[in-house]
Write an enzyme that holds these catalytic residues in place. Structure first.
Site, PDB file in Angstrom:
ATOM      1  N   GLY A  10       0.770  -0.911   0.143  1.00  0.00           N
ATOM      2  CA  GLY A  10       0.085   0.184  -0.149  1.00  0.00           C
ATOM      3  C   GLY A  10       0.889   1.754  -0.101  1.00  0.00           C
ATOM      4  N   THR A 132      -5.548   0.860   9.445  1.00  0.00           N
ATOM      5  CA  THR A 132      -6.977   1.020  10.726  1.00  0.00           C
ATOM      6  C   THR A 132      -8.254   0.063  10.389  1.00  0.00           C
ATOM      7  OG1 THR A 132      -6.677   3.775  11.091  1.00  0.00           O
ATOM      8  CG2 THR A 132      -8.471   2.182  12.215  1.00  0.00           C
ATOM      9  N   GLU A 162      -1.022   4.052  13.203  1.00  0.00           N
ATOM     10  CA  GLU A 162      -0.295   5.479  12.869  1.00  0.00           C
ATOM     11  C   GLU A 162      -1.189   6.155  13.411  1.00  0.00           C
ATOM     12  OE1 GLU A 162       3.322   5.390  11.875  1.00  0.00           O
ATOM     13  OE2 GLU A 162       1.882   7.701  12.322  1.00  0.00           O
ATOM     14  N   GLU A 166      -2.897  14.061   7.936  1.00  0.00           N
ATOM     15  CA  GLU A 166      -2.318  14.557   7.236  1.00  0.00           C
ATOM     16  C   GLU A 166      -2.235  15.577   6.641  1.00  0.00           C
ATOM     17  OE1 GLU A 166      -4.835  12.925   3.319  1.00  0.00           O
ATOM     18  OE2 GLU A 166      -4.878  11.095   4.217  1.00  0.00           O
ATOM     19  N   LYS A 221      -6.267   2.641  18.648  1.00  0.00           N
ATOM     20  CA  LYS A 221      -6.540   3.977  17.702  1.00  0.00           C
ATOM     21  C   LYS A 221      -7.278   4.162  16.994  1.00  0.00           C
ATOM     22  CE  LYS A 221      -5.637   5.550  13.218  1.00  0.00           C
ATOM     23  NZ  LYS A 221      -4.699   6.693  12.534  1.00  0.00           N
ATOM     24  N   SER A 270     -15.707  24.297  12.232  1.00  0.00           N
ATOM     25  CA  SER A 270     -15.019  24.132  11.020  1.00  0.00           C
ATOM     26  C   SER A 270     -17.219  24.427  10.774  1.00  0.00           C
ATOM     27  CB  SER A 270     -14.270  23.570  10.636  1.00  0.00           C
ATOM     28  OG  SER A 270     -14.828  22.453  11.669  1.00  0.00           O
ATOM     29  N   GLY A 274     -13.541  17.061   7.887  1.00  0.00           N
ATOM     30  CA  GLY A 274     -13.200  15.380   7.370  1.00  0.00           C
ATOM     31  C   GLY A 274     -11.853  15.272   6.498  1.00  0.00           C
ATOM     32  N   CYS A 277     -10.349   9.308   8.192  1.00  0.00           N
ATOM     33  CA  CYS A 277      -9.797   8.788   9.089  1.00  0.00           C
ATOM     34  C   CYS A 277     -11.814   9.186   9.821  1.00  0.00           C
ATOM     35  CB  CYS A 277      -9.168   8.785   9.821  1.00  0.00           C
ATOM     36  SG  CYS A 277      -7.420   8.177   8.651  1.00  0.00           S
ATOM     37  N   ARG A 347     -10.664  13.670   0.842  1.00  0.00           N
ATOM     38  CA  ARG A 347     -11.822  12.282   1.099  1.00  0.00           C
ATOM     39  C   ARG A 347     -12.004  12.644   1.841  1.00  0.00           C
ATOM     40  NH1 ARG A 347      -7.184   7.382   1.713  1.00  0.00           N
ATOM     41  NH2 ARG A 347      -6.528   8.539   2.315  1.00  0.00           N
TER      42      ARG A 347
HETATM   43  C1  UDX Z   1      -5.337   4.415   5.186  1.00  0.00           C
HETATM   44  C2  UDX Z   1      -4.680   4.138   5.973  1.00  0.00           C
HETATM   45  O1  UDX Z   1      -4.097   3.599   5.519  1.00  0.00           O
HETATM   46  C3  UDX Z   1      -5.922   3.632   7.094  1.00  0.00           C
HETATM   47  O2  UDX Z   1      -5.084   2.789   7.896  1.00  0.00           O
HETATM   48  C4  UDX Z   1      -6.945   3.954   7.071  1.00  0.00           C
HETATM   49  O3  UDX Z   1      -7.571   3.832   7.565  1.00  0.00           O
HETATM   50  C5  UDX Z   1      -7.866   5.337   5.863  1.00  0.00           C
HETATM   51  O4  UDX Z   1      -6.008   5.048   4.848  1.00  0.00           O
HETATM   52  P1  UDX Z   1      -4.026   5.532   2.847  1.00  0.00           P
HETATM   53  O5  UDX Z   1      -2.869   5.716   3.234  1.00  0.00           O
HETATM   54  O6  UDX Z   1      -4.919   6.898   3.056  1.00  0.00           O
HETATM   55  O7  UDX Z   1      -5.002   4.126   3.954  1.00  0.00           O
HETATM   56  O8  UDX Z   1      -5.162   5.104   1.775  1.00  0.00           O
HETATM   57  P2  UDX Z   1      -4.316   4.820   0.679  1.00  0.00           P
HETATM   58  O9  UDX Z   1      -3.794   6.308  -0.093  1.00  0.00           O
HETATM   59  O10 UDX Z   1      -5.659   4.895  -0.625  1.00  0.00           O
HETATM   60  O11 UDX Z   1      -3.495   4.124  -0.173  1.00  0.00           O
HETATM   61  C6  UDX Z   1      -3.965   2.924  -0.040  1.00  0.00           C
HETATM   62  C7  UDX Z   1      -3.086   2.084  -1.239  1.00  0.00           C
HETATM   63  O12 UDX Z   1      -3.237   0.405  -0.998  1.00  0.00           O
HETATM   64  C8  UDX Z   1      -3.070   2.374  -2.865  1.00  0.00           C
HETATM   65  O13 UDX Z   1      -2.367   3.231  -3.635  1.00  0.00           O
HETATM   66  C9  UDX Z   1      -4.191   1.103  -3.385  1.00  0.00           C
HETATM   67  O14 UDX Z   1      -3.765   1.257  -4.540  1.00  0.00           O
HETATM   68  C10 UDX Z   1      -3.303  -0.112  -2.577  1.00  0.00           C
HETATM   69  N1  UDX Z   1      -3.885  -1.086  -2.789  1.00  0.00           N
HETATM   70  C11 UDX Z   1      -5.183  -1.284  -1.936  1.00  0.00           C
HETATM   71  C12 UDX Z   1      -2.660  -2.596  -2.728  1.00  0.00           C
HETATM   72  O15 UDX Z   1      -1.820  -1.934  -3.229  1.00  0.00           O
HETATM   73  N2  UDX Z   1      -3.462  -3.822  -3.249  1.00  0.00           N
HETATM   74  C13 UDX Z   1      -4.447  -3.672  -1.874  1.00  0.00           C
HETATM   75  O16 UDX Z   1      -5.159  -4.765  -2.375  1.00  0.00           O
HETATM   76  C14 UDX Z   1      -5.659  -2.460  -1.981  1.00  0.00           C
HETATM   77  C1  UDX Z   2      -6.710  12.279  11.468  1.00  0.00           C
HETATM   78  C2  UDX Z   2      -5.881  12.404  13.226  1.00  0.00           C
HETATM   79  O1  UDX Z   2      -5.794  13.513  13.627  1.00  0.00           O
HETATM   80  C3  UDX Z   2      -4.596  11.377  13.096  1.00  0.00           C
HETATM   81  O2  UDX Z   2      -4.268  11.093  14.266  1.00  0.00           O
HETATM   82  C4  UDX Z   2      -4.853  10.061  12.274  1.00  0.00           C
HETATM   83  O3  UDX Z   2      -3.836   9.109  11.666  1.00  0.00           O
HETATM   84  C5  UDX Z   2      -5.236  10.546  10.604  1.00  0.00           C
HETATM   85  O4  UDX Z   2      -6.897  11.431  11.273  1.00  0.00           O
HETATM   86  P1  UDX Z   2      -6.204  13.758   9.871  1.00  0.00           P
HETATM   87  O5  UDX Z   2      -7.430  13.777   8.857  1.00  0.00           O
HETATM   88  O6  UDX Z   2      -5.184  13.426   8.362  1.00  0.00           O
HETATM   89  O7  UDX Z   2      -6.153  12.899  10.904  1.00  0.00           O
HETATM   90  O8  UDX Z   2      -6.393  15.476  10.305  1.00  0.00           O
HETATM   91  P2  UDX Z   2      -7.052  16.201  11.379  1.00  0.00           P
HETATM   92  O9  UDX Z   2      -6.192  16.914  11.425  1.00  0.00           O
HETATM   93  O10 UDX Z   2      -6.717  15.164  12.553  1.00  0.00           O
HETATM   94  O11 UDX Z   2      -8.335  16.932  10.750  1.00  0.00           O
HETATM   95  C6  UDX Z   2      -9.095  15.984   9.960  1.00  0.00           C
HETATM   96  C7  UDX Z   2     -10.476  17.167   9.980  1.00  0.00           C
HETATM   97  O12 UDX Z   2     -10.488  17.702  10.610  1.00  0.00           O
HETATM   98  C8  UDX Z   2     -10.339  17.693   9.299  1.00  0.00           C
HETATM   99  O13 UDX Z   2     -10.840  18.427   7.928  1.00  0.00           O
HETATM  100  C9  UDX Z   2      -9.870  19.621  10.151  1.00  0.00           C
HETATM  101  O14 UDX Z   2      -9.816  20.664   9.365  1.00  0.00           O
HETATM  102  C10 UDX Z   2     -10.970  19.122  11.159  1.00  0.00           C
HETATM  103  N1  UDX Z   2     -10.912  20.002  12.065  1.00  0.00           N
HETATM  104  C11 UDX Z   2      -9.037  19.748  13.167  1.00  0.00           C
HETATM  105  C12 UDX Z   2     -11.303  20.949  12.603  1.00  0.00           C
HETATM  106  O15 UDX Z   2     -12.654  21.189  11.616  1.00  0.00           O
HETATM  107  N2  UDX Z   2     -11.366  21.207  13.514  1.00  0.00           N
HETATM  108  C13 UDX Z   2      -9.988  21.527  14.354  1.00  0.00           C
HETATM  109  O16 UDX Z   2      -9.886  22.102  15.523  1.00  0.00           O
HETATM  110  C14 UDX Z   2      -9.568  20.144  13.689  1.00  0.00           C
END
Ligand code: UDX
Ligand code: UDX
Length: 476
Positions: A10, A132, A162, A166, A221, A270, A274, A277, A347
């Site tokens: 992945g 996750t 993890e 982002e 997590k 906000s 979004g 996760c 997403r």
């Molecule tokens: C994340 C986290 O890994 C997960 O914990 C979280 O809950 C949601 O997303 P993320 O890295 O953000 O995943 O997902 P994505 O960017 O979609 O990457 C997954 C990759 O796995 C893709 O590039 C996809 O092509 C690859 N994949 C998927 C494989 O190589 N084999 C598969 O069978 C399925």
């Molecule tokens: C989140 C968790 O922070 C991270 O630990 C986990 O591994 C993956 O999910 P991520 O979704 O990448 O990370 O970004 P994050 O900074 O948490 O923001 C999530 C969303 O909440 C965004 O849309 C952000 O704009 C929003 N947000 C965040 C708010 O609206 N208010 C805040 O105070 C903080």
């Protein structure tokens, strides 16, 4: 002690940055990131380092290691065969059909990865869930591996979720608050935990590496994401009370955040959270609680999602209400489509839902985002859950490379992502190019509202009543 070769299945937002940082910090370890998607791997390998994801500093890290001890490949079997330690970092989307539809995590990619590992691996391997997953997924992986293990092979399954966010992935990976490693409570389980800890100890202080049993690690997590999402829903719930009373949610957030028991982070009201996760993981937790016959606990966490939906709907309703209760054929600019700044990821972005609600009313949407690809926005908006008819998206949505062009001739603009560059625009010029009265809807509380009002904008934001002299500011 130690690990010589790591493979990560992945090459996405989690697998790519995580393994790049591991390679950077462990020069003696060879790290190969494999993926089914040829185009993704080609992008990771692109000569000009046009990587498939945008993350500050990621390019520098990849430039330093790629071709030395960091490799990207579609040869999944070779990657698995050669590795001592395999991360599973594939996506786990919410199920869209069948049992648990709309809530449970779809584990088909995880299962496929486990079966592939069992089929091709020989010798001893540590298999690490990075994705996750629902609690006790490691057990399923272990069973699939055990049932298909070749003679002479041995697998230990660990959970190592993890926590990176982002937009700050590289700095989060370099300076994590903690690294969590869950494993089986046995001699072999502890040895595998120690081996993985050895990798992180290259740069993470030992006291920040937490070892737990597998189920605690998996649940932690989900719990961390649920608590973070809950904070945002809590402050967003307060924002509605602020708008109705004259309190200012930023002042309230500051006042409560100075209490060290509450803390000041993650209190930014906000237009709703979004990202890939929060919603997925909270729904996953809700589903788990229902399956465990804990309906009260399930309902408690479901409310976090309901509040987020309400916040998006409420903001869209405010836009429609202010525009005299009709937006049909009115041009409205959306500034920012990514789910947060410093990423091109869309997403579950709230911008999608704001656009959906406005499109349902027949508004013409003009979108600008500094990072998101045009095709990505169209594909999000054409999803059957967002728009029943893709032709309607074609008719109503236009995407721009220049923000000033996106804003020209519009009745209103809506800030959906908190990109820094939005703060520096020439709003006087923008005001002149818009229809009057010109409306600014700041879903991120990003701009200087007093200045905008002085220019003549009607300003609306989250968590603060708009106070103006008269019904509308005087047009300049
Ligand atoms: C994340 C986290 O890994 C997960 O914990 C979280 O809950 C949601 O997303 P993320 O890295 O953000 O995943 O997902 P994505 O960017 O979609 O990457 C997954 C990759 O796995 C893709 O590039 C996809 O092509 C690859 N994949 C998927 C494989 O190589 N084999 C598969 O069978 C399925
Ligand atoms: C989140 C968790 O922070 C991270 O630990 C986990 O591994 C993956 O999910 P991520 O979704 O990448 O990370 O970004 P994050 O900074 O948490 O923001 C999530 C969303 O909440 C965004 O849309 C952000 O704009 C929003 N947000 C965040 C708010 O609206 N208010 C805040 O105070 C903080």
């Amino acid at each position: 002690m130690g690990v010589e070769r790591i493979c990560c299945i992945g090459a996405g937002y989690v697998g790519g940055p995580t393994c790049s940082v591991i390679a950077h910090k462990c020069p003696e370890v060879t790290v190969t990131v494999v993926d089914l998607s040829q185009s993704r791997i080609d992008a990771w390998n692109s000569p000009d380092f046009k990587l498939p994801i945008y993350e500050p500093s990621l390019k520098d890290v990849v430039m330093q290691c790629r071709g030395k001890n960091l490799f990207f490949s579609t040869d999944i079997d070779k990657g698995i065969r050669e590795a001592d330690l395999i991360f599973i970092s594939v996506n786990t989307p919410t199920k869209t059909f069948g049992l648990g539809k709309g809530r449970a995590a779809d584990l088909k990619y995880i299962e496929a990865a486990a079966r592939r590992i069992a089929n091709v691996a020989g010798g001893d391997k540590i298999v690490v869930e990075k994705s996750t997953v629902p609690v006790r997924a490691a057990e399923s992986i272990q069973r699939i591996l055990s049932a298909n293990t070749k003679p002479g092979s041995n697998f230990q399954v660990l959970s190592n979720p993890e926590f990176l966010a982002e937009g700050s992935a590289v700095s989060d990976l370099l300076k994590p608050d903690r690294v969590l490693i869950g494993g089986e409570d046995s001699r072999y389980g502890h040895k595998a935990q120690d081996d993985l800890a050895w990798v992180y100890q290259h740069w993470v202080p030992k006291d920040k590496i937490i070892k737990t049993n597998t189920w605690s690690s998996e649940l932690s997590k989900l719990a961390a994401n649920a608590f973070l999402a809950q904070r945002i829903s809590s402050i967003n719930a307060m924002s509605a009370v602020c708008e109705a009373t004259g309190a200012d949610v930023a002042e309230v957030a500051h006042a409560i955040g100075t209490d060290s028991r509450i803390g000041n982070k993650f209190l930014q009201a906000s237009l709703g959270f979004g990202g890939s996760c929060f919603q997925k993981d909270v729904l996953n937790l809700v589903y788990l609680c229902e399956a465990l016959n804990l309906p009260e606990v399930a309902a408690y966490w479901q409310q976090v999602i309901d509040m987020n939906d309400f916040q998006r709907r409420r903001f869209a309703n405010k836009i429609i209400g202010c525009l005299f209760n009709t937006v049909t054929d009115k041009k409205i600019a959306i500034l920012g489509f990514a789910f947060k700044k410093d990423t091109g990821d869309t997403r579950e972005s709230s911008a999608i839902y704001i656009a959906k609600y406005l499109m349902e009313e027949g508004a013409r949407i003009q979108i600008y985002d500094p990072q998101v690809e045009h095709q990505q926005m169209i594909s999000e908006l054409s999803d059957p859950n967002i728009s029943e008819n893709p032709d309607r998206v074609k008719k109503l949505v236009s995407i721009f490379d220049d923000p000033y062009e996106a804003l020209k001739g519009t009745h209103a603009f809506v800030i959906c992502t908190e990109w820094d560059e939005f703060k520096d625009y020439d709003y006087q010029r923008i005001y002149s190019s818009m229809l009057k009265p010109a409306f600014a809807f700041d879903g991120r509380r990003l701009l200087n509202h007093n200045k905008l009002m002085e220019m003549g904008f009607h300003v609306e934001t989250v968590g603060k009543k708009t106070v103006m002299n008269g019904m509308f500011p005087i047009a300049s």
